[in-house]
Design an enzyme around this catalytic site. Structure first.
Site, PDB file in Angstrom:
ATOM      1  N   GLU A 130      23.152  38.986  -5.911  1.00 45.14           N
ATOM      2  CA  GLU A 130      24.201  38.789  -4.905  1.00 45.14           C
ATOM      3  C   GLU A 130      23.677  38.022  -3.690  1.00 45.14           C
ATOM      4  O   GLU A 130      24.403  37.228  -3.092  1.00 45.14           O
ATOM      5  CB  GLU A 130      24.774  40.152  -4.486  1.00 45.14           C
ATOM      6  CG  GLU A 130      25.554  40.815  -5.625  1.00 45.14           C
ATOM      7  CD  GLU A 130      25.985  42.241  -5.313  1.00 45.14           C
ATOM      8  OE1 GLU A 130      25.706  42.731  -4.201  1.00 45.14           O
ATOM      9  OE2 GLU A 130      26.592  42.867  -6.205  1.00 45.14           O
ATOM     10  N   LYS A 184      34.200  43.237   4.649  1.00 43.62           N
ATOM     11  CA  LYS A 184      35.322  42.655   3.909  1.00 43.62           C
ATOM     12  C   LYS A 184      36.425  42.187   4.865  1.00 43.62           C
ATOM     13  O   LYS A 184      36.384  42.491   6.073  1.00 43.62           O
ATOM     14  CB  LYS A 184      35.847  43.701   2.919  1.00 43.62           C
ATOM     15  CG  LYS A 184      34.826  44.084   1.834  1.00 43.62           C
ATOM     16  CD  LYS A 184      35.447  45.088   0.860  1.00 43.62           C
ATOM     17  CE  LYS A 184      34.450  45.528  -0.205  1.00 43.62           C
ATOM     18  NZ  LYS A 184      35.074  46.482  -1.162  1.00 43.62           N
ATOM     19  N   TYR A 191      32.127  39.724  -8.221  1.00 42.29           N
ATOM     20  CA  TYR A 191      32.702  40.929  -8.829  1.00 42.29           C
ATOM     21  C   TYR A 191      32.744  40.857 -10.359  1.00 42.29           C
ATOM     22  O   TYR A 191      33.570  41.523 -10.997  1.00 42.29           O
ATOM     23  CB  TYR A 191      34.095  41.202  -8.247  1.00 42.29           C
ATOM     24  CG  TYR A 191      34.054  41.845  -6.873  1.00 42.29           C
ATOM     25  CD1 TYR A 191      33.339  43.022  -6.650  1.00 42.29           C
ATOM     26  CD2 TYR A 191      34.738  41.291  -5.803  1.00 42.29           C
ATOM     27  CE1 TYR A 191      33.305  43.621  -5.392  1.00 42.29           C
ATOM     28  CE2 TYR A 191      34.708  41.884  -4.541  1.00 42.29           C
ATOM     29  CZ  TYR A 191      33.993  43.049  -4.349  1.00 42.29           C
ATOM     30  OH  TYR A 191      33.962  43.654  -3.107  1.00 42.29           O
ATOM     31  N   ASN A 197      38.387  49.232   1.776  1.00 40.89           N
ATOM     32  CA  ASN A 197      37.266  50.116   2.118  1.00 40.89           C
ATOM     33  C   ASN A 197      36.155  49.424   2.908  1.00 40.89           C
ATOM     34  O   ASN A 197      35.030  49.900   2.976  1.00 40.89           O
ATOM     35  CB  ASN A 197      36.735  50.828   0.863  1.00 40.89           C
ATOM     36  CG  ASN A 197      36.170  49.859  -0.155  1.00 40.89           C
ATOM     37  OD1 ASN A 197      36.129  48.650   0.080  1.00 40.89           O
ATOM     38  ND2 ASN A 197      35.716  50.384  -1.278  1.00 40.89           N
ATOM     39  N   HIS A 244      30.965  46.093   1.539  1.00 41.11           N
ATOM     40  CA  HIS A 244      30.296  46.024   0.232  1.00 41.11           C
ATOM     41  C   HIS A 244      28.800  46.144   0.450  1.00 41.11           C
ATOM     42  O   HIS A 244      28.260  45.571   1.400  1.00 41.11           O
ATOM     43  CB  HIS A 244      30.585  44.670  -0.446  1.00 41.11           C
ATOM     44  CG  HIS A 244      29.691  44.415  -1.626  1.00 41.11           C
ATOM     45  ND1 HIS A 244      29.980  44.892  -2.887  1.00 41.11           N
ATOM     46  CD2 HIS A 244      28.483  43.785  -1.732  1.00 41.11           C
ATOM     47  CE1 HIS A 244      28.989  44.545  -3.718  1.00 41.11           C
ATOM     48  NE2 HIS A 244      28.076  43.881  -3.036  1.00 41.11           N
TER      49      HIS A 244
HETATM   50  P1  IDP Z   1      31.556  49.940  -4.423  1.00 47.74           P
HETATM   51  O1  IDP Z   1      32.158  48.902  -3.521  1.00 47.74           O
HETATM   52  O2  IDP Z   1      31.479  51.281  -3.756  1.00 47.74           O
HETATM   53  O3  IDP Z   1      30.246  49.510  -5.040  1.00 47.74           O
HETATM   54  P2  IDP Z   1      32.749  49.417  -7.028  1.00 47.74           P
HETATM   55  O4  IDP Z   1      33.008  50.449  -8.069  1.00 47.74           O
HETATM   56  O5  IDP Z   1      31.624  48.460  -7.263  1.00 47.74           O
HETATM   57  O6  IDP Z   1      32.583  50.164  -5.630  1.00 47.74           O
HETATM   58  O7  IDP Z   1      34.102  48.592  -6.860  1.00 47.74           O
HETATM   59  C1  IDP Z   1      34.105  47.374  -6.148  1.00 47.74           C
HETATM   60  C2  IDP Z   1      35.301  47.347  -5.232  1.00 47.74           C
HETATM   61  O8  IDP Z   1      36.482  47.302  -6.031  1.00 47.74           O
HETATM   62  C3  IDP Z   1      35.461  48.597  -4.359  1.00 47.74           C
HETATM   63  O9  IDP Z   1      34.686  48.537  -3.173  1.00 47.74           O
HETATM   64  C4  IDP Z   1      36.946  48.547  -4.075  1.00 47.74           C
HETATM   65  O10 IDP Z   1      37.220  47.588  -3.054  1.00 47.74           O
HETATM   66  C5  IDP Z   1      37.508  48.024  -5.371  1.00 47.74           C
HETATM   67  N1  IDP Z   1      37.932  49.115  -6.242  1.00 47.74           N
HETATM   68  C6  IDP Z   1      37.152  49.889  -7.035  1.00 47.74           C
HETATM   69  N2  IDP Z   1      37.886  50.797  -7.704  1.00 47.74           N
HETATM   70  C7  IDP Z   1      39.160  50.581  -7.320  1.00 47.74           C
HETATM   71  C8  IDP Z   1      40.400  51.199  -7.675  1.00 47.74           C
HETATM   72  O11 IDP Z   1      40.464  52.141  -8.462  1.00 47.74           O
HETATM   73  N3  IDP Z   1      41.509  50.689  -7.055  1.00 47.74           N
HETATM   74  C9  IDP Z   1      41.469  49.664  -6.167  1.00 47.74           C
HETATM   75  N4  IDP Z   1      40.326  49.045  -5.825  1.00 47.74           N
HETATM   76  C10 IDP Z   1      39.191  49.497  -6.394  1.00 47.74           C
HETATM   77 MG    MG Z   2      29.841  47.948  -6.369  1.00 41.85          MG
END
Ligand code: IDP
Ligand code: MG
Length: 152
Positions: free
Chosen positions: A129, A12, A52, A115, A118
């Site tokens: 994807e 990212k 997304y 984080n 992805h």
């Molecule tokens: P993942 O990336 O571990 O698969 P997902 O639940 O698919 O997690 O969420 C996609 C992305 O959305 C996460 O990687 C993160 O960047 C963002 N995200 C998810 N939940 C939150 C939140 O509660 N606050 C802020 N960003 C979030």
């Molecule tokens: Mg995800």
């Protein structure tokens, strides 16, 4: 091998800006995974919305789209035995504060909105994807000479 999968990994904008592309790719390579596609690109809003799609309507969605379109990402197609699960395990939990040490997010991240990486979460998501980020002519099937030392 029946359990060989190809999955999408994005490093990212925070990972690219922080100079962690090599570090993250290195972890995937050292795990034994194989790169079959790789590019740097700027995600536009349309692509962010499609990628997304599952999160449309969630409170963090606007910030997520803003973030993912803010600066380039590195996109990789990663192949290997059970690569979908193995990549997710190598990434660590979504929230870096819950991610184990030894994972990308646990070692290098602090904030759920930053984080770093992805990875597709299912075979269906991976197939979808990969088509969003790579044309079929951009994926390279190649033989790795060390294969027998990595998979039985
Ligand atoms: P993942 O990336 O571990 O698969 P997902 O639940 O698919 O997690 O969420 C996609 C992305 O959305 C996460 O990687 C993160 O960047 C963002 N995200 C998810 N939940 C939150 C939140 O509660 N606050 C802020 N960003 C979030
Ligand atoms: Mg995800």
């Amino acid at each position: 091998m029946a359990d060989v999968q190809t999955t999408l990994v994005l490093i990212k904008p925070d990972g690219v800006q922080r100079g962690l592309v090599g570090e993250i790719i290195g972890r995937l390579e050292r795990r034994g995974l194989k790169i079959v596609g790789m590019k740097l690109l700027q995600i536009d809003e349309a692509l962010a919305n499609r990628h997304y799609e599952a999160h449309v309507g969630k409170p963090f969605f606007p910030g997520l789209v803003q973030f993912i379109t803010s600066s380039p990402v590195a996109a990789l197609a990663i192949q290997g035995k059970n690569s979908i699960e193995v990549v997710r395990q190598t990434m660590g939990a979504t929230d870096p504060k819950a991610a184990g040490s030894g994972t990308v997010r646990g070692d290098l991240g602090l904030d759920i909105g930053r984080n770093l990486v992805h990875g597709s979460d299912s075979p269906e998501a991976a197939a979808h994807e990969l088509t969003l980020f790579f044309g079929s002519d951009e994926l390279v099937e190649w033989e790795r000479s060390v294969e027998a030392w990595i998979t039985e």
